[in-house]
Design a protein around this motif. Structure first.
Motif, PDB file in Angstrom:
ATOM      1  N   MET A  87       0.827  -1.202   0.000  1.00 56.81           N
ATOM      2  CA  MET A  87       0.000   0.000   0.000  1.00 56.81           C
ATOM      3  C   MET A  87       0.868   1.260   0.000  1.00 56.81           C
ATOM      4  SD  MET A  87      -3.200   0.978   0.022  1.00 56.81           S
ATOM      5  CE  MET A  87      -4.183  -0.312   0.778  1.00 56.81           C
ATOM      6  N   ASP A  88       1.913   1.264   0.841  1.00 57.72           N
ATOM      7  CA  ASP A  88       2.818   2.410   0.881  1.00 57.72           C
ATOM      8  C   ASP A  88       3.502   2.620  -0.465  1.00 57.72           C
ATOM      9  OD1 ASP A  88       2.142   2.802   3.477  1.00 57.72           O
ATOM     10  OD2 ASP A  88       3.968   1.938   4.331  1.00 57.72           O
ATOM     11  N   LYS A  89       3.933   1.513  -1.081  1.00 63.39           N
ATOM     12  CA  LYS A  89       4.583   1.612  -2.382  1.00 63.39           C
ATOM     13  C   LYS A  89       3.645   2.216  -3.422  1.00 63.39           C
ATOM     14  CE  LYS A  89       7.770  -2.285  -1.800  1.00 63.39           C
ATOM     15  NZ  LYS A  89       8.160  -3.630  -2.298  1.00 63.39           N
ATOM     16  N   ARG A  90       2.380   1.800  -3.376  1.00 62.72           N
ATOM     17  CA  ARG A  90       1.411   2.319  -4.345  1.00 62.72           C
ATOM     18  C   ARG A  90       1.155   3.802  -4.128  1.00 62.72           C
ATOM     19  NH1 ARG A  90       0.239   2.642  -9.238  1.00 62.72           N
ATOM     20  NH2 ARG A  90      -1.939   3.094  -9.697  1.00 62.72           N
ATOM     21  N   TYR A  91       1.026   4.198  -2.870  1.00 60.96           N
ATOM     22  CA  TYR A  91       0.821   5.616  -2.574  1.00 60.96           C
ATOM     23  C   TYR A  91       2.002   6.454  -3.060  1.00 60.96           C
ATOM     24  CZ  TYR A  91      -3.427   5.296   0.274  1.00 60.96           C
ATOM     25  OH  TYR A  91      -4.726   5.126   0.693  1.00 60.96           O
ATOM     26  N   GLN A  92       3.220   5.966  -2.789  1.00 57.92           N
ATOM     27  CA  GLN A  92       4.389   6.723  -3.203  1.00 57.92           C
ATOM     28  C   GLN A  92       4.504   6.784  -4.722  1.00 57.92           C
ATOM     29  OE1 GLN A  92       8.101   6.087  -1.283  1.00 57.92           O
ATOM     30  NE2 GLN A  92       7.258   6.036   0.783  1.00 57.92           N
ATOM     31  N   ALA A  93       4.098   5.718  -5.399  1.00 62.19           N
ATOM     32  CA  ALA A  93       4.121   5.734  -6.870  1.00 62.19           C
ATOM     33  C   ALA A  93       3.134   6.773  -7.404  1.00 62.19           C
ATOM     34  CB  ALA A  93       3.775   4.349  -7.410  1.00 62.19           C
ATOM     35  N   ILE A  94       1.955   6.846  -6.790  1.00 62.52           N
ATOM     36  CA  ILE A  94       0.957   7.838  -7.214  1.00 62.52           C
ATOM     37  C   ILE A  94       1.476   9.250  -6.964  1.00 62.52           C
ATOM     38  CG2 ILE A  94      -1.338   8.772  -6.724  1.00 62.52           C
ATOM     39  CD1 ILE A  94      -2.215   5.878  -6.117  1.00 62.52           C
ATOM     40  N   ILE A  95       2.067   9.455  -5.794  1.00 62.03           N
ATOM     41  CA  ILE A  95       2.596  10.776  -5.455  1.00 62.03           C
ATOM     42  C   ILE A  95       3.720  11.160  -6.415  1.00 62.03           C
ATOM     43  CG2 ILE A  95       3.846  12.090  -3.700  1.00 62.03           C
ATOM     44  CD1 ILE A  95       2.337  10.428  -1.592  1.00 62.03           C
ATOM     45  N   SER A  96       4.592  10.190  -6.731  1.00 55.98           N
ATOM     46  CA  SER A  96       5.695  10.456  -7.654  1.00 55.98           C
ATOM     47  C   SER A  96       5.173  10.850  -9.036  1.00 55.98           C
ATOM     48  CB  SER A  96       6.589   9.223  -7.757  1.00 55.98           C
ATOM     49  OG  SER A  96       7.635   9.440  -8.684  1.00 55.98           O
ATOM     50  N   THR A  97       4.153  10.138  -9.521  1.00 50.90           N
ATOM     51  CA  THR A  97       3.569  10.455 -10.829  1.00 50.90           C
ATOM     52  C   THR A  97       2.949  11.849 -10.837  1.00 50.90           C
ATOM     53  OG1 THR A  97       3.093   8.106 -11.239  1.00 50.90           O
ATOM     54  CG2 THR A  97       1.887   9.723 -12.560  1.00 50.90           C
ATOM     55  N   GLN A  98       2.205  12.151  -9.778  1.00 50.68           N
ATOM     56  CA  GLN A  98       1.579  13.466  -9.692  1.00 50.68           C
ATOM     57  C   GLN A  98       2.624  14.577  -9.589  1.00 50.68           C
ATOM     58  OE1 GLN A  98      -1.724  14.177 -10.053  1.00 50.68           O
ATOM     59  NE2 GLN A  98      -1.835  12.000 -10.584  1.00 50.68           N
ATOM     60  N   ASN A  99       3.714  14.287  -8.889  1.00 57.44           N
ATOM     61  CA  ASN A  99       4.769  15.285  -8.754  1.00 57.44           C
ATOM     62  C   ASN A  99       5.429  15.553 -10.099  1.00 57.44           C
ATOM     63  OD1 ASN A  99       6.497  16.966  -6.972  1.00 57.44           O
ATOM     64  ND2 ASN A  99       8.097  15.580  -7.675  1.00 57.44           N
ATOM     65  N   GLN A 100       5.644  14.500 -10.891  1.00 55.60           N
ATOM     66  CA  GLN A 100       6.224  14.669 -12.217  1.00 55.60           C
ATOM     67  C   GLN A 100       5.298  15.486 -13.117  1.00 55.60           C
ATOM     68  OE1 GLN A 100       7.115  10.750 -13.660  1.00 55.60           O
ATOM     69  NE2 GLN A 100       8.780  10.414 -12.214  1.00 55.60           N
ATOM     70  N   LEU A 101       4.005  15.200 -13.025  1.00 56.35           N
ATOM     71  CA  LEU A 101       3.037  15.982 -13.799  1.00 56.35           C
ATOM     72  C   LEU A 101       3.041  17.439 -13.369  1.00 56.35           C
ATOM     73  CD1 LEU A 101       0.024  13.485 -13.928  1.00 56.35           C
ATOM     74  CD2 LEU A 101       1.524  14.119 -15.815  1.00 56.35           C
ATOM     75  N   ARG A 102       3.139  17.657 -12.057  1.00 58.15           N
ATOM     76  CA  ARG A 102       3.167  19.030 -11.541  1.00 58.15           C
ATOM     77  C   ARG A 102       4.395  19.781 -12.033  1.00 58.15           C
ATOM     78  NH1 ARG A 102       5.773  21.614  -7.659  1.00 58.15           N
ATOM     79  NH2 ARG A 102       6.799  19.713  -6.969  1.00 58.15           N
ATOM     80  N   LEU A 103       5.564  19.107 -11.991  1.00 57.71           N
ATOM     81  CA  LEU A 103       6.792  19.740 -12.463  1.00 57.71           C
ATOM     82  C   LEU A 103       6.725  20.030 -13.956  1.00 57.71           C
ATOM     83  CD1 LEU A 103       9.481  17.664 -10.512  1.00 57.71           C
ATOM     84  CD2 LEU A 103       8.727  20.006 -10.048  1.00 57.71           C
ATOM     85  N   SER A 104       6.154  19.072 -14.706  1.00 59.84           N
ATOM     86  CA  SER A 104       6.018  19.276 -16.147  1.00 59.84           C
ATOM     87  C   SER A 104       5.107  20.460 -16.446  1.00 59.84           C
ATOM     88  CB  SER A 104       5.469  18.002 -16.794  1.00 59.84           C
ATOM     89  OG  SER A 104       5.258  18.191 -18.176  1.00 59.84           O
ATOM     90  N   THR A 105       3.998  20.534 -15.711  1.00 60.01           N
ATOM     91  CA  THR A 105       3.073  21.658 -15.885  1.00 60.01           C
ATOM     92  C   THR A 105       3.724  22.964 -15.492  1.00 60.01           C
ATOM     93  OG1 THR A 105       1.194  20.202 -15.439  1.00 60.01           O
ATOM     94  CG2 THR A 105       0.818  22.573 -15.243  1.00 60.01           C
ATOM     95  N   GLN A 106       4.499  22.941 -14.417  1.00 63.08           N
ATOM     96  CA  GLN A 106       5.179  24.146 -13.950  1.00 63.08           C
ATOM     97  C   GLN A 106       6.174  24.647 -14.987  1.00 63.08           C
ATOM     98  OE1 GLN A 106       7.144  23.596 -10.196  1.00 63.08           O
ATOM     99  NE2 GLN A 106       7.673  25.744  -9.970  1.00 63.08           N
ATOM    100  N   VAL A 107       6.943  23.724 -15.573  1.00 64.12           N
ATOM    101  CA  VAL A 107       7.901  24.111 -16.617  1.00 64.12           C
ATOM    102  C   VAL A 107       7.169  24.681 -17.827  1.00 64.12           C
ATOM    103  CG1 VAL A 107       9.581  23.220 -18.268  1.00 64.12           C
ATOM    104  CG2 VAL A 107       9.675  22.479 -15.886  1.00 64.12           C
ATOM    105  N   SER A 108       6.054  24.024 -18.200  1.00 62.20           N
ATOM    106  CA  SER A 108       5.279  24.496 -19.344  1.00 62.20           C
ATOM    107  C   SER A 108       4.725  25.900 -19.109  1.00 62.20           C
ATOM    108  CB  SER A 108       4.133  23.522 -19.632  1.00 62.20           C
ATOM    109  OG  SER A 108       3.335  23.982 -20.695  1.00 62.20           O
ATOM    110  N   VAL A 109       4.220  26.123 -17.890  1.00 60.49           N
ATOM    111  CA  VAL A 109       3.672  27.445 -17.555  1.00 60.49           C
ATOM    112  C   VAL A 109       4.774  28.500 -17.569  1.00 60.49           C
ATOM    113  CG1 VAL A 109       2.651  28.806 -15.694  1.00 60.49           C
ATOM    114  CG2 VAL A 109       1.718  26.560 -16.245  1.00 60.49           C
ATOM    115  N   GLN A 110       5.950  28.150 -17.047  1.00 58.10           N
ATOM    116  CA  GLN A 110       7.064  29.089 -17.050  1.00 58.10           C
ATOM    117  C   GLN A 110       7.494  29.423 -18.469  1.00 58.10           C
ATOM    118  OE1 GLN A 110      10.004  27.112 -14.637  1.00 58.10           O
ATOM    119  NE2 GLN A 110       9.158  27.872 -12.708  1.00 58.10           N
TER     120      GLN A 110
END
Length: 324
Positions: A87-110
């Motif tokens: 369960m912890d591994k799955r949560y961290q995988a979801i968080i990691s994916t969302q973080n990558q999307l957030r960083l990608s969106t942030q770079v795109s916005v910049q």
């Protein structure tokens, strides 16, 4: 103490199950008329087994909880505790994916913000020319009303260009696709730019063009930019709009474009040799036109020869059509 209370709440189901087991055990002892000492023996034996397990569980849970609490907001993933179960591994995988999307969106916005800032600076520079000309006209009486109106129209076109640029990233949201007869549409654009062509005594010939399924507003902008460039850089001769193969062709007899500039013609901010020499271009119009054309399923290409003229091709998705 706060952490321990959080642990107790997290393990609420365990406490409920243990309480139910205790109640059931007490009920069985009561119904079977067993001595009360049997219940106490069971509690002692159970505690001997469960207490080390619960202590280890509490230690592990509290350690992980405190590590999470101490995780910095700047870079949380690199400081997160190691997962202890699936369960912890799955949560961290979801968080990691969302973080990558957030960083990608942030770079795109910049990048979009930087592009907007750079292109706004180019647009502001371009706006200075008609505003300076208008200011000069108003200072010298009698005011040349015709010339003043020409400069006002130029200002209006530049303002409309910037408004279009702001909306260009959301073209899909603003699309209204329908059959559009191109002949009256192009003629209307030519009339809107009449001051540019009349000022240079340039004839514009519009041959019968097809009806295509597209968006009237956005394809009008494309034709406006191409025809505006044709008027800017053509001093003598004419402009001819016609259909050929899979494209609408806009040909002029202007000064032409250097071969070295052609590969970069659709880059934002690139005005080329002609734009630098004549101080007439911001390098936004063609770049925006190509972006809009691609969103409409179209494509722009340019063929030019210095001193002979420039031919712009607006390639359509349709391979065959019926002319009007």
């Amino acid at each position: 103490m706060h952490d321990f209370v959080a642990y107790l709440k997290a393990r609420m189901l365990v406490w409920i199950i243990l309480l139910l087991v205790l109640i059931i055990s007490a009920g069985i002892i009561f119904l079977e008329d067993l001595p009360f000492i049997a219940l106490l023996d069971g509690l002692v034996i159970g505690a001997a087994f469960l207490l080390p397990i619960l202590t280890f569980d509490a230690y592990r849970w509290l350690t992980q909880y405190r590590q999470l609490t101490a995780t910095p907001e700047e870079d949380p993933l690199s400081h997160m505790p190691a997962p202890v179960n699936a369960m912890d591994k799955r949560y961290q995988a979801i968080i990691s994916t969302q973080n990558q999307l957030r960083l990608s969106t942030q770079v795109s916005v910049q990048q979009q913000s930087q592009a907007l800032s750079d292109n706004f600076a180019l647009w502001s520079h371009q706006m200075k020319t008609p505003l300076a000309a208008l200011d000069l006209l108003l200072q010298v009486p009698p005011v040349d009303i015709k010339e003043a109106r020409t400069e006002v129209k130029r200002v209006d076109r530049y303002v409309q260009m910037m408004l279009t640029y702001i909306k260009v990233n959301d073209v899909n949201r603003d699309l209204v696709l329908k059959p559009v007869p191109l002949t009256p549409l192009v003629k209307r654009v030519v009339r809107d730019l009449a001051d540019l062509f009349i000022g240079k005594n340039l004839p514009v010939q519009v041959d019968p063009l097809p009806t295509v399924v597209t968006d009237t507003q956005w394809i009008s902008f494309i034709f406006e930019q191409i025809l505006t460039n044709a008027a800017k850089y053509t001093e003598t001769g004419s402009v001819h709009v016609y259909a050929k193969g899979d494209a609408i062709v806009i040909a002029d007899t202007g000064i032409g474009i250097a071969a070295t500039d052609l590969p970069r013609l659709f880059e934002p901010g690139f005005s080329g040799y002609n734009g630098r020499m004549n101080q007439k271009a911001s390098g936004l119009g063609l770049a925006m036109s190509q972006t809009i054309a691609e969103k409409l399923g179209l494509k722009l290409s340019v063929d030019s020869q210095v001193g002979v003229g420039t031919t712009v091709f607006l390639h359509l998705a349709q391979q065959t059509w019926k002319s009007e």
